[in-house]
Design a protein around this motif. Structure first.
Motif, PDB file in Angstrom:
ATOM      1  N   PRO A 360       0.839  -1.193   0.000  1.00 15.61           N
ATOM      2  CA  PRO A 360       0.000   0.000   0.000  1.00 15.61           C
ATOM      3  C   PRO A 360       0.878   1.249   0.000  1.00 15.61           C
ATOM      4  O   PRO A 360       2.047   1.204   0.428  1.00 15.61           O
ATOM      5  CB  PRO A 360      -0.780  -0.119   1.319  1.00 15.61           C
ATOM      6  N   HIS A 363       1.550   6.638   2.821  1.00 14.90           N
ATOM      7  CA  HIS A 363       0.781   7.601   3.612  1.00 14.90           C
ATOM      8  C   HIS A 363      -0.430   6.967   4.290  1.00 14.90           C
ATOM      9  O   HIS A 363      -1.029   7.574   5.193  1.00 14.90           O
ATOM     10  CB  HIS A 363       0.353   8.807   2.749  1.00 14.90           C
ATOM     11  N   ILE A 364      -0.848   5.754   3.884  1.00 13.51           N
ATOM     12  CA  ILE A 364      -1.986   5.133   4.576  1.00 13.51           C
ATOM     13  C   ILE A 364      -1.531   3.976   5.474  1.00 13.51           C
ATOM     14  O   ILE A 364      -2.357   3.206   5.960  1.00 13.51           O
ATOM     15  CB  ILE A 364      -3.067   4.643   3.582  1.00 13.51           C
ATOM     16  N   TYR A 381      -0.687  11.664   5.461  1.00  7.29           N
ATOM     17  CA  TYR A 381      -2.055  11.131   5.494  1.00  7.29           C
ATOM     18  C   TYR A 381      -3.037  12.208   5.922  1.00  7.29           C
ATOM     19  O   TYR A 381      -2.783  12.963   6.858  1.00  7.29           O
ATOM     20  CB  TYR A 381      -2.144   9.943   6.465  1.00  7.29           C
ATOM     21  N   ASP A 384      -9.920  11.795   6.598  1.00  9.42           N
ATOM     22  CA  ASP A 384     -11.057  12.164   5.740  1.00  9.42           C
ATOM     23  C   ASP A 384     -12.176  12.870   6.496  1.00  9.42           C
ATOM     24  O   ASP A 384     -12.849  13.739   5.928  1.00  9.42           O
ATOM     25  CB  ASP A 384     -11.602  10.905   5.046  1.00  9.42           C
ATOM     26  N   GLN A 394      -7.402  11.412  -1.600  1.00 11.22           N
ATOM     27  CA  GLN A 394      -6.053  10.848  -1.714  1.00 11.22           C
ATOM     28  C   GLN A 394      -6.075   9.515  -2.473  1.00 11.22           C
ATOM     29  O   GLN A 394      -7.117   8.894  -2.665  1.00 11.22           O
ATOM     30  CB  GLN A 394      -5.470  10.632  -0.307  1.00 11.22           C
ATOM     31  N   ASN A 395      -4.880   9.076  -2.875  1.00 13.88           N
ATOM     32  CA  ASN A 395      -4.737   7.807  -3.581  1.00 13.88           C
ATOM     33  C   ASN A 395      -4.608   6.670  -2.560  1.00 13.88           C
ATOM     34  O   ASN A 395      -3.812   6.746  -1.621  1.00 13.88           O
ATOM     35  CB  ASN A 395      -3.489   7.830  -4.467  1.00 13.88           C
ATOM     36  N   TYR A 396      -5.363   5.604  -2.771  1.00  9.99           N
ATOM     37  CA  TYR A 396      -5.296   4.448  -1.886  1.00  9.99           C
ATOM     38  C   TYR A 396      -4.822   3.180  -2.603  1.00  9.99           C
ATOM     39  O   TYR A 396      -4.761   2.122  -1.983  1.00  9.99           O
ATOM     40  CB  TYR A 396      -6.669   4.194  -1.232  1.00  9.99           C
ATOM     41  N   ARG A 403      -4.574   3.709 -11.243  1.00 11.71           N
ATOM     42  CA  ARG A 403      -5.881   3.564 -10.614  1.00 11.71           C
ATOM     43  C   ARG A 403      -6.822   2.793 -11.547  1.00 11.71           C
ATOM     44  O   ARG A 403      -6.841   3.007 -12.746  1.00 11.71           O
ATOM     45  CB  ARG A 403      -6.457   4.945 -10.303  1.00 11.71           C
ATOM     46  N   ARG A 429     -10.809  13.597  -6.747  1.00 12.87           N
ATOM     47  CA  ARG A 429      -9.540  12.922  -6.943  1.00 12.87           C
ATOM     48  C   ARG A 429      -8.776  13.492  -8.139  1.00 12.87           C
ATOM     49  O   ARG A 429      -7.554  13.545  -8.153  1.00 12.87           O
ATOM     50  CB  ARG A 429      -9.764  11.426  -7.147  1.00 12.87           C
TER      51      ARG A 429
END
Length: 430
Positions: A360, A363-364, A381, A384, A394-396, A403, A429
């Motif tokens: 992952p 940042h998460i 991070y 939310d 953000q991108n997860y 994506r 996004r």
């Protein structure tokens, strides 16, 4: 050709069942199978040319498979020899093949009729291959089961499969008229009861004639009505094998009726399966699957209704609990439909298998130790709930992975609102 009763050691004067006395003497007398037996049908053409190939007769009980095989032998000028896979083994097959070889040596051919051929195991089925290929026998097998599932591919490749139809109401009526002509009497039932009698036979001509014979034997002062018919005659259960093709055919019909938003058809197929003795908990499991596969987030209450039906059935049992299954089926059939989650899950699974072990984005990731913090875990991070609208954008997805869009909600039911939200978040996004 030897009469069936003579071959059984009985005199012609011995009492004979109505179905045997009405047994067709020519292919033209066989009812309900014109698609095969007419002059333009495949079996009709074979007999006309006296060139009969090995065949498999596939159809429900009581539609004439044995009779057709016997008449094919007569029409093609072959000796008729019959065995049943229920009562026969390897030794019986060897004897039948030896008889056929002896006939061939004297210039005669043999049609070997094998009833319930699907009951032979694969090794026994393979035993037919060399004698059929050498022309020692012309094989005619009869089966009530789907040959694709029950017969060897090698055997199927050497036989033509002929599908016999369940007898319709018109064909059954012709049988009743023949029976009345032979008995020189009308059936002692009303017109409505006559229709009920045909429905009771469930497409089985032999069973219909057995019921008719029972009615002829009654000494009634007035014709029976529909209400009295079931009391006088013992009605059998519908043809339904829970571990055979009929099971899969009917559950497919139920599932597709729900998917097609037809509550009446769905109830009919549910009732057919329950009447045939299907396990209600099997149906409950399938109903839960329908709720997830075909309705999903278009109506999130559907899966709860399906699970509740299972709980009610567990609590009440049969027959009261079956009403809960019926209620769930109607709920699902009437609900807005979406397979978007089902499709999204399959697409996500394909992507997960193809992308290996990507980590992952940092940042998460949680950073419970100093080392992990120093490696950038959790850095940047955005919480939310603290963002405007509750979405940070953000991108997860893993770093380095483009994506992907798996879930495409429909504009039906509650998914319509979900679709609007996702479109709004996509703009954030971007």
């Amino acid at each position: 050709m030897t009469d069936l009763f003579q071959s059984a050691g009985l005199e012609q004067s011995a009492p004979r069942p109505l179905a045997d006395r009405l047994r067709p003497r020519t292919l033209s007398e066989v009812v309900g199978q014109d698609h095969l037996l007419s002059e333009t049908g495949p079996l009709g053409r074979m007999v006309a040319q006296k060139r009969l190939s090995s065949i498999i007769l596939w159809g429900p009980p009581g539609v004439g498979k044995t009779t057709i095989a016997r008449l094919l032998a007569e029409g093609a000028g072959l000796e008729f020899d019959a065995i049943s896979a229920v009562f026969s083994g390897v030794a019986d097959l060897k004897k039948a093949f030896d008889r056929a070889r002896a006939r061939r040596a004297s210039g005669s051919g043999t049609l070997l009729f094998v009833d319930e051929i699907h009951r032979f195991n694969r090794a026994q089925q393979d035993g037919f291959l060399p004698v059929a290929e050498e022309g020692i026998i012309t094989l005619v097998g009869a089966t009530t089961e789907n040959p694709s599932f029950e017969l060897n591919a090698a055997l199927l490749s050497r036989c033509q499969v002929m599908v016999l139809k369940r007898l319709d109401a018109e064909a059954m009526e012709r049988l009743l008229k023949r029976a009345e002509g032979l008995e020189e009497a009308s059936l002692p039932i009303t017109a409505e009861a006559r229709e009920g009698l045909i429905a009771m036979a469930d497409g089985d001509g032999r069973y219909l004639l057995n019921l008719a014979e029972e009615l002829f034997s009654l000494k009634l002062e007035k014709p029976l009505g529909l209400a009295d018919l079931a009391d006088v005659l013992q009605r059998r259960a519908p043809v339904y094998d829970k571990d055979r093709e009929e099971h899969y055919n009917l559950i497919s019909a139920l599932h597709k009726s729900v998917r097609g938003s037809d509550p009446d058809a769905a109830l009919y197929w549910l009732a057919r399966m329950l009447a045939g003795g299907e396990d209600p908990l099997f149906l409950a499991r399938r109903i839960v699957r329908m709720a997830n596969e075909d309705i999903g987030l278009a109506d999130p209450t559907a899966v709860h209704a399906a699970l509740a039906a299972k709980e009610v059935y567990d609590f009440l049992g049969s027959p009261e609990g079956e009403l809960a299954l019926a209620q769930a089926v109607v709920h699902l059939a009437c609900a807005p439909k979406s397979n978007a989650v089902y499709t999204a899950y399959k697409a996500a699974m394909r992507s997960a298998k193809s992308t290996g072990s990507l980590m992952p984005p940092k940042h998460i990731l949680n950073a419970p130790t100093k080392l992990m913090k120093s490696e950038g875990y959790g850095e940047g991070y955005r919480y939310d709930h603290n963002e405007a609208g509750g979405v940070s954008g953000q991108n997860y997805f893993p770093e380095g992975m483009e994506r992907e869009r798996f879930y495409e909600p429909t504009d039906r039911g509650r998914e319509a609102a979900i679709k609007e939200r996702l479109e709004h978040w996509d703009k954030l996004r971007r």
